[in-house]
Enzyme design. Sequence first.
Site, short mmCIF file in Angstrom:
data_model
loop_
_atom_site.label_atom_id
_atom_site.label_comp_id
_atom_site.label_asym_id
_atom_site.label_seq_id
_atom_site.Cartn_x
_atom_site.Cartn_y
_atom_site.Cartn_z
N CYS A 155 -87.54 41.51 -24.81
CA CYS A 155 -86.74 42.82 -25.39
C CYS A 155 -87.49 44.05 -24.90
CB CYS A 155 -86.93 42.59 -26.96
SG CYS A 155 -86.42 43.96 -27.77
N GLU A 209 -64.47 55.85 -41.62
CA GLU A 209 -63.68 56.04 -42.77
C GLU A 209 -62.48 55.04 -42.72
OE1 GLU A 209 -61.17 59.68 -43.58
OE2 GLU A 209 -61.90 60.26 -41.49
N GLU A 235 -72.53 44.67 -20.66
CA GLU A 235 -73.37 45.86 -20.81
C GLU A 235 -73.92 46.42 -19.29
OE1 GLU A 235 -75.35 45.13 -25.33
OE2 GLU A 235 -76.56 44.27 -23.46
N TYR A 275 -72.43 39.09 -23.23
CA TYR A 275 -72.53 40.57 -23.53
C TYR A 275 -73.57 41.33 -22.53
CZ TYR A 275 -77.39 39.68 -25.53
OH TYR A 275 -78.69 39.38 -25.53
N HIS A 311 -65.04 62.04 -44.43
CA HIS A 311 -64.09 62.48 -43.66
C HIS A 311 -64.48 63.87 -42.77
CE1 HIS A 311 -60.03 63.25 -42.18
NE2 HIS A 311 -60.12 64.54 -42.67
C1 LIG Z 1 -80.62 42.13 -20.47
C2 LIG Z 1 -81.08 41.81 -22.25
C3 LIG Z 1 -80.43 42.57 -22.97
C4 LIG Z 1 -80.80 42.15 -24.40
N1 LIG Z 1 -80.36 43.11 -25.34
C5 LIG Z 1 -80.38 42.47 -26.72
C6 LIG Z 1 -80.16 43.51 -27.55
O1 LIG Z 1 -79.49 44.86 -27.48
N2 LIG Z 1 -80.36 43.33 -29.10
C7 LIG Z 1 -80.97 42.07 -29.22
O2 LIG Z 1 -81.24 41.63 -30.45
N3 LIG Z 1 -81.22 41.32 -28.32
C8 LIG Z 1 -81.05 41.45 -26.87
N4 LIG Z 1 -81.66 40.54 -26.06
C9 LIG Z 1 -82.20 39.38 -26.50
C10 LIG Z 1 -83.46 39.52 -26.55
O3 LIG Z 1 -84.19 40.08 -25.65
C11 LIG Z 1 -84.34 38.25 -26.98
O4 LIG Z 1 -83.54 37.48 -27.97
C12 LIG Z 1 -85.71 38.14 -27.47
O5 LIG Z 1 -86.67 39.08 -26.77
C13 LIG Z 1 -86.44 36.89 -28.11
O6 LIG Z 1 -87.65 36.96 -28.22
P1 LIG Z 1 -88.71 35.75 -28.40
O7 LIG Z 1 -89.94 36.21 -28.94
O8 LIG Z 1 -88.13 34.58 -28.77
O9 LIG Z 1 -89.03 35.77 -26.56
P2 LIG Z 1 -89.42 36.68 -25.60
O10 LIG Z 1 -89.21 38.17 -25.99
O11 LIG Z 1 -88.69 36.37 -24.17
O12 LIG Z 1 -90.74 36.73 -25.26
C14 LIG Z 1 -91.30 35.34 -24.71
C15 LIG Z 1 -92.80 35.66 -23.86
O13 LIG Z 1 -93.21 34.18 -23.78
C16 LIG Z 1 -93.95 34.54 -22.55
N5 LIG Z 1 -94.20 33.22 -22.02
C17 LIG Z 1 -93.09 32.21 -21.56
N6 LIG Z 1 -93.95 31.01 -21.32
C18 LIG Z 1 -95.23 31.36 -21.46
C19 LIG Z 1 -96.24 30.39 -21.37
N7 LIG Z 1 -96.11 29.07 -20.96
N8 LIG Z 1 -97.40 30.97 -21.37
C20 LIG Z 1 -97.65 32.09 -21.76
N9 LIG Z 1 -96.80 33.32 -22.08
C21 LIG Z 1 -95.24 32.58 -21.95
C22 LIG Z 1 -92.88 35.26 -21.51
O14 LIG Z 1 -93.65 35.96 -20.41
C23 LIG Z 1 -92.40 36.30 -22.75
O15 LIG Z 1 -93.39 37.36 -22.89
C24 LIG Z 1 -81.47 40.92 -24.70
C25 LIG Z 1 -81.83 40.16 -23.64
C26 LIG Z 1 -81.61 40.61 -22.33
C27 LIG Z 1 -82.01 39.79 -21.22
#
Ligand SMILES: Cc1cc2nc3c(=O)[nH]c(=O)nc-3n(C[C@H](O)[C@H](O)[C@H](O)COP(=O)(O)OP(=O)(O)OC[C@H]3O[C@@H](n4cnc5c(N)ncnc54)[C@H](O)[C@@H]3O)c2cc1C
Length: 460
Positions: A43, A442, A183, A179, A437
């Site tokens: 994110c 609205e 975007e 999406y 309005h």
């Molecule tokens: C281009 C794009 C736009 C987006 N826009 C939106 C939006 O507008 N609104 C919205 O709500 N969501 C959006 N999302 C989705 C959102 O980013 C994800 O749903 C969210 O980040 C998921 O969070 P998470 O904690 O599950 O994983 P992540 O945020 O992906 O975090 C996972 C972390 O784990 C780390 N990791 C992985 N494996 C290991 C390991 N074995 N050891 C140590 N570290 C590890 C990774 O490096 C990463 O930092 C978007 C995604 C993308 C790709």
Amino acid sequence: MPDHDVDLLVIGAGSGGVRAARIAAQHGANVLVAEEYRVGGTCVIRGCVPKKLLVYASRFAADFEDAAGYGWTVGKPTFDWATLIANKDLEIARLEAAYTAALERAGARLVKTRAVLEDPHTVRLATGRTVRARHILIATGSSPSNGPAIPAIDQVISSNEAFDLTELPRRILIQGGGYIAMEFANIFAGLGSKVTIVYRGENILRGFDDDVRAHLRSEMEKRGITIVCGRTVTAVARAGRAFTATLSDKSTADVDKVMFALGRPPNVAGLGLEAAGVRLAKNGGIAVDEFSQTSVPSIYAIGDVTNRVNLTPVAIREGHAFADSVFGGRPTPVDHTEVPTAVFSDPEVGAIGLTEAQACERLASVDIYKTSFRPMREHLAGGDSRTFMKLVVDGKTDRVVGCHIVGPDAAEMIQLVGIAVKMKATKADFDAVMAVHPTAAEELVTMREKAFSAKRQAAE
Ligand SMILES: Cc1cc2nc3c(=O)[nH]c(=O)nc-3n(C[C@H](O)[C@H](O)[C@H](O)COP(=O)(O)OP(=O)(O)OC[C@H]3O[C@@H](n4cnc5c(N)ncnc54)[C@H](O)[C@@H]3O)c2cc1C
């Protein structure tokens, strides 16, 4: 000697992992977080946040154009991609530091390394060290799909690389109908690129209301974006500094970049799930119960890696609920129904609840209210873009079970409509609210005529 080094080991410092770690630490747990890349996760580093910054940048072009109708004379605007990317990077670095500081303030420790499971209580860090943890939380997120093994697939970029291109592509082909594809298509189009979308399905944004899909498609086409459905990219070949993409109907497109946005499989590979006995669900995510507990009692999983509802606020809510359940003495299930969502296309999409098709399938009686209009700003600006709004109402209870908006600020609107829908507001409740309005919103409280009404015969 205690049989565990820590109470909680969190794998992944993204949206879900950081929230879980902070709250668990605040509940008094001894927490260690392992992150292999950058704190903040998808994110913050290469998802929602940089995406929204690029969306803001892409919308200035239309503002400059529209200003003339309102009496402004604006010189010929120029745009510098390198400045945008450098400023975006500074902001991301600021946020990463803020996330790291928040973890530290809460008392959680961070190690910048990859972590994999060895057994239900042991994690091996890439540094070679093993950590014994009373509980393990897998919050490893998801990654862009590699795409099919077509010629020159290694030249194709994903959203990860799109954030760090050294120059703005003059022409870009984006394969995908979700999406993220929409975007980026609008971002690049707003910044001046010639954009072609290729999608194998019959229309963009599968899963959204059909009227929303049709409306957004026609608005994007009005902006000059080419949308080719029912086809796929079968080959990419380098042509000097550019590329020729061949489609399944043998047509070709010459572009400067090819990007695939074909979904985001959960990050489960090489995590040691089998060794620990953690089972996967049919959709490829880690199988969990309503408390995010996996098939192994000491191991939990949250966020995209569970492939439930893959959005940042959902991952955060799941992380918080996990910490409250396991360390706060307050078992907290997460409600994944009626999650409001947005697409930051141009115009934006905001949606919550059932689509018309879903409602007709699930409910005995459905009433549809919808409207499409040219927003006020367009009149002096000379634009022809239209806003679309739809309410899906349960004909039996009068409850608003779905709301779908395409238009400026749809994301802001749907956040607030979400409260009403979650509170089970009826169409009569919407009607009882006085309009503000002149606004576009609205229309949501002034739709009187049913556009469609369906009743199903009771099953014999
Ligand atoms: C281009 C794009 C736009 C987006 N826009 C939106 C939006 O507008 N609104 C919205 O709500 N969501 C959006 N999302 C989705 C959102 O980013 C994800 O749903 C969210 O980040 C998921 O969070 P998470 O904690 O599950 O994983 P992540 O945020 O992906 O975090 C996972 C972390 O784990 C780390 N990791 C992985 N494996 C290991 C390991 N074995 N050891 C140590 N570290 C590890 C990774 O490096 C990463 O930092 C978007 C995604 C993308 C790709």
